[in-house]
Design a protein around this motif. Structure first.
Motif, PDB file in Angstrom:
ATOM      1  N   TYR A 383       0.828  -1.206   0.000  1.00 31.14           N
ATOM      2  CA  TYR A 383       0.000   0.000   0.000  1.00 31.14           C
ATOM      3  C   TYR A 383       0.862   1.256   0.000  1.00 31.14           C
ATOM      4  CZ  TYR A 383       1.079   0.139   5.031  1.00 31.14           C
ATOM      5  OH  TYR A 383       1.732   0.175   6.232  1.00 31.14           O
ATOM      6  N   PHE A 384       2.042   1.180   0.599  1.00 32.98           N
ATOM      7  CA  PHE A 384       2.899   2.356   0.684  1.00 32.98           C
ATOM      8  C   PHE A 384       3.372   2.775  -0.703  1.00 32.98           C
ATOM      9  CE2 PHE A 384       6.851   4.643   1.809  1.00 32.98           C
ATOM     10  CZ  PHE A 384       6.345   5.494   2.771  1.00 32.98           C
ATOM     11  N   VAL A 385       3.628   1.818  -1.563  1.00 34.61           N
ATOM     12  CA  VAL A 385       4.003   2.106  -2.948  1.00 34.61           C
ATOM     13  C   VAL A 385       2.778   2.580  -3.728  1.00 34.61           C
ATOM     14  CG1 VAL A 385       4.904   1.124  -5.086  1.00 34.61           C
ATOM     15  CG2 VAL A 385       5.886   0.436  -2.883  1.00 34.61           C
ATOM     16  N   ASN A 386       1.684   1.853  -3.591  1.00 31.94           N
ATOM     17  CA  ASN A 386       0.479   2.178  -4.352  1.00 31.94           C
ATOM     18  C   ASN A 386      -0.096   3.543  -3.997  1.00 31.94           C
ATOM     19  OD1 ASN A 386       0.701  -0.335  -5.564  1.00 31.94           O
ATOM     20  ND2 ASN A 386      -0.732  -1.324  -4.146  1.00 31.94           N
ATOM     21  N   ASP A 387       0.106   3.968  -2.750  1.00 32.32           N
ATOM     22  CA  ASP A 387      -0.420   5.256  -2.293  1.00 32.32           C
ATOM     23  C   ASP A 387       0.630   6.361  -2.337  1.00 32.32           C
ATOM     24  OD1 ASP A 387      -2.824   3.996  -1.837  1.00 32.32           O
ATOM     25  OD2 ASP A 387      -2.479   3.700   0.297  1.00 32.32           O
ATOM     26  N   ASN A 388       1.652   6.167  -3.162  1.00 35.00           N
ATOM     27  CA  ASN A 388       2.671   7.194  -3.391  1.00 35.00           C
ATOM     28  C   ASN A 388       3.358   7.639  -2.108  1.00 35.00           C
ATOM     29  OD1 ASN A 388       2.254   7.378  -6.262  1.00 35.00           O
ATOM     30  ND2 ASN A 388       0.342   8.468  -5.815  1.00 35.00           N
ATOM     31  N   LEU A 389       3.819   6.650  -1.353  1.00 38.03           N
ATOM     32  CA  LEU A 389       4.635   6.857  -0.159  1.00 38.03           C
ATOM     33  C   LEU A 389       3.865   7.563   0.954  1.00 38.03           C
ATOM     34  CD1 LEU A 389       8.067   7.824  -1.770  1.00 38.03           C
ATOM     35  CD2 LEU A 389       6.884   5.633  -1.703  1.00 38.03           C
ATOM     36  N   VAL A 390       2.596   7.289   1.013  1.00 38.49           N
ATOM     37  CA  VAL A 390       1.753   7.779   2.099  1.00 38.49           C
ATOM     38  C   VAL A 390       1.172   6.568   2.811  1.00 38.49           C
ATOM     39  CG1 VAL A 390      -0.348   9.044   2.699  1.00 38.49           C
ATOM     40  CG2 VAL A 390       1.195   9.939   0.941  1.00 38.49           C
ATOM     41  N   GLY A 391       1.162   6.631   4.127  1.00 41.72           N
ATOM     42  CA  GLY A 391       0.630   5.528   4.908  1.00 41.72           C
ATOM     43  C   GLY A 391       1.557   5.184   6.054  1.00 41.72           C
ATOM     44  N   PRO A 392       1.115   4.347   6.978  1.00 35.74           N
ATOM     45  CA  PRO A 392       1.925   4.018   8.151  1.00 35.74           C
ATOM     46  C   PRO A 392       3.173   3.232   7.786  1.00 35.74           C
ATOM     47  CG  PRO A 392      -0.060   2.665   8.083  1.00 35.74           C
ATOM     48  CD  PRO A 392      -0.215   3.693   7.018  1.00 35.74           C
ATOM     49  N   MET A 393       4.282   3.581   8.440  1.00 33.21           N
ATOM     50  CA  MET A 393       5.566   2.904   8.253  1.00 33.21           C
ATOM     51  C   MET A 393       5.938   2.260   9.588  1.00 33.21           C
ATOM     52  SD  MET A 393       7.641   5.898   6.178  1.00 33.21           S
ATOM     53  CE  MET A 393       7.389   7.090   7.507  1.00 33.21           C
ATOM     54  N   PRO A 394       5.726   0.964   9.749  1.00 32.92           N
ATOM     55  CA  PRO A 394       6.069   0.327  11.027  1.00 32.92           C
ATOM     56  C   PRO A 394       7.534   0.568  11.375  1.00 32.92           C
ATOM     57  CG  PRO A 394       4.795  -1.170   9.651  1.00 32.92           C
ATOM     58  CD  PRO A 394       5.148   0.001   8.787  1.00 32.92           C
ATOM     59  N   GLU A 456       9.558 -11.000  10.359  1.00 30.45           N
ATOM     60  CA  GLU A 456       8.570  -9.990  10.728  1.00 30.45           C
ATOM     61  C   GLU A 456       9.088  -8.557  10.670  1.00 30.45           C
ATOM     62  OE1 GLU A 456       5.262  -9.987  11.789  1.00 30.45           O
ATOM     63  OE2 GLU A 456       5.132 -12.060  11.086  1.00 30.45           O
ATOM     64  N   LEU A 457      10.366  -8.343  10.961  1.00 24.95           N
ATOM     65  CA  LEU A 457      10.831  -6.988  11.261  1.00 24.95           C
ATOM     66  C   LEU A 457      11.823  -6.410  10.268  1.00 24.95           C
ATOM     67  CD1 LEU A 457      11.452  -7.500  15.095  1.00 24.95           C
ATOM     68  CD2 LEU A 457       9.334  -6.784  13.970  1.00 24.95           C
ATOM     69  N   SER A 458      12.271  -7.185   9.295  1.00 25.88           N
ATOM     70  CA  SER A 458      13.387  -6.741   8.454  1.00 25.88           C
ATOM     71  C   SER A 458      13.061  -5.544   7.577  1.00 25.88           C
ATOM     72  CB  SER A 458      13.889  -7.907   7.577  1.00 25.88           C
ATOM     73  OG  SER A 458      14.535  -8.883   8.353  1.00 25.88           O
ATOM     74  N   TRP A 459      11.797  -5.285   7.306  1.00 30.55           N
ATOM     75  CA  TRP A 459      11.413  -4.133   6.490  1.00 30.55           C
ATOM     76  C   TRP A 459      10.893  -2.990   7.360  1.00 30.55           C
ATOM     77  CZ3 TRP A 459      12.241  -8.677   4.283  1.00 30.55           C
ATOM     78  CH2 TRP A 459      12.702  -8.723   2.969  1.00 30.55           C
TER      79      TRP A 459
END
Length: 514
Positions: A383-394, A456-459
């Motif tokens: 979703y972060f790519v599809n929404d042009n770098l908008v959205g939650p970043m864990p 789980e956490l590498s990204w």
């Protein structure tokens, strides 16, 4: 480890007015302070401290050193030279090229400068507040007392800055608002463990202030506002992370990390995921969630996919017969002159089907090594790519806190059934793997902690996968031999300080490990 050097000419501007060179930073530093301007108005102090977080994020969490070290850790995979990924992924590992002109120069230069450019304005605010305003931040117009929120967020920012020095670099400068000009001029390098201790102290000061002032908030991360109680928990969890991941190898993990402290901190750690919001690619975003999810840029290392399928390095301890890499759909290492492998249809770990995407072709150059090939790309947060770098970043999740706590329980002889339950939260619920009970050996449980971190956490936060491999005591999950265990102080800084250049990594390099 301390080295006395006169650094006033090098760091004075950075530490006192947030100096930054824009030659190779992600964005221009907008937080440089005017001592005679905005620092004369205490009403501006909360915003000035908050702005420093963006500089820290921009230079530690976006590109460097994450892309280089994540490929070096065989979590990401790429043959492209961008962000020094190809340099990081060479097999066998080469020494890190610590040079002002090398393609790797930004890997350590950007985070070094970004860290000190972020802590500088915070120290300025506190220095001026103490010198000119009796240690207070009272709005001269409204009379509002912002002292607690300024102090809490400033200590948190200092903890993040010094914490990431300890995580990334072999040494650094422990700077604070208490340094006089004379002390600055004779400041000494401190080793990474000393930097870690200083960072933990700042985090715990922040937690104490948040605990004592329930009406204030943490608001340093874009789109994140934490009430005081959760902000204090976040500070304690970050202190635990710094204590654990400042270790450089398995021996330090066993003999130097204070696991009792980690257990205490994570027992009172965060209870919600901390995920700043992407701002469309300006300052708050991550390359791991952008290029790291583009199938043409980055693939998942075959080593990680092989683990998840059940091959060597990822065998299910409860099914030890399933260990033959030659029977794997995704063998590790990738075989020479093989251009593609079939899709995995019956994985051991079901997250292969939910978090990753199979690609029939591999875009990388075979002349740079087949070991870099991979059919799978990461797509859990597409979703972060599809929404042009908008959205939650864990960035720091409950899962990360729980895995820190699980390891602390195991290493301190605590409740292993509870540790198993913490591991199972993702292992079973998302991975579909058999539940651990706590009756397993410590080695088995610790192996599964590392496995869950990698999957789980590498990204999430920068270098998470690299750090998981660096500290693990599980032999076949460790970093490839010769991988740098620290980043050196950048060559540009060493040259200015008159210190001989040095580096880490590479087989046979006497400075390859601590």
């Amino acid at each position: 480890m301390k080295l006395r050097r006169n650094i006033k000419s090098v760091l004075a501007a950075v530490l006192l007015i947030g100096f930054v060179s824009c030659e190779d930073l992600e964005v221009e530093n907008l937080n440089a302070l005017d001592i005679n301007g905005v620092l004369s108005n205490p009403a501006e102090f909360p915003a000035l401290v908050q702005g420093a977080y963006g500089q820290w994020w921009n230079q530690t969490q976006i590109s460097y050193p994450n892309m280089y070290l994540s490929v070096a850790a065989q979590v990401f995979s790429s043959s492209w030279t961008n962000y020094a990924m190809f340099d990081g992924g060479r097999i066998p590992p080469r020494p890190f090229v610590n040079s002002n002109t090398a393609s790797t120069r930004l890997v350590n230069r950007n985070p070094w400068r970004g860290i000190y450019n972020s802590i500088g304005p915070v120290n300025d605010v506190l220095k001026v507040m103490n010198a000119n305003f009796d240690g207070k931040a009272i709005d001269p117009v409204t009379g509002e007392d912002n002292t607690p929120i300024v102090l809490a967020n400033a200590r948190m920012m200092q903890g993040l800055a010094l914490g990431w020095v300890s995580i990334i670099f072999d040494r650094g400068f422990i700077v604070s608002e208490e340094l006089t000009d004379e002390e600055l001029g004779s400041l000494e390098f401190s080793g990474y463990r000393e930097c870690a201790d200083a960072a933990k102290a700042r985090f715990l000061e922040a937690a104490a202030i948040f605990d004592a002032n329930p009406d204030i908030t943490f608001n340093g991360f874009n789109g994140v506002t934490l009430p005081a109680d959760e902000a204090a928990r976040f500070a304690r969890s970050y202190a635990a992370k710094v204590e654990v991941f400042s270790a450089r190898n398995a021996d330090q993990t066993v003999n130097e990390t204070d696991w009792n402290e980690v257990l205490q901190l994570t027992t009172n750690g965060l209870t919600i995921d901390i995920a700043p919001n992407g701002d469309g690619g300006n300052q708050w975003w991550t390359r791991a969630l952008r290029n790291g999810q583009f199938a043409g840029w980055v693939r998942v290392s075959q080593r990680l996919i092989n683990m998840m399928e059940g091959g060597t390095g990822g065998r299910d301890i409860q099914n030890p017969a399933d260990t033959d890499p030659n029977n794997a759909t995704a063998p590790y290492p990738w075989q020479d002159n093989v251009l593609s492998y079939p899709e995995i249809t019956t994985p051991r770990d079901q997250r292969i089907l939910t978090d990753f995407t199979y690609n029939s072709n591999v875009p990388f150059r075979s002349d740079r090594g087949f070991y870099i090939f991979g059919n799978y790309s990461y797509s859990r947060y597409i979703y972060f790519v599809n929404d042009n770098l908008v959205g939650p970043m864990p960035h720091f999740t409950v899962t990360e806190n729980n895995l820190l706590r699980a390891e602390a329980l195991i290493r301190t002889g605590g409740n292993k059934a509870e540790a198993a339950q913490l591991i199972n939260a993702t292992r079973v619920d998302r991975g579909g793997l058999p539940a651990l009970t706590g009756a397993e050996s410590d080695d088995v449980l610790l192996r599964e902690v590392t496995y869950e971190r990698l999957v789980e956490l590498s990204w999430h936060a920068s270098t998470n996968g690299y750090l998981a491999r660096r500290i693990t005591t599980t032999e076949d999950l460790k970093l490839p031999p010769g991988t740098p265990l620290s980043m050196p102080v950048p060559a540009s800084e060493l040259e200015a300080l008159g210190i001989p250049n040095y580096t880490f990594g590479g087989l046979g390099n006497p400075d390859g490990s601590e």
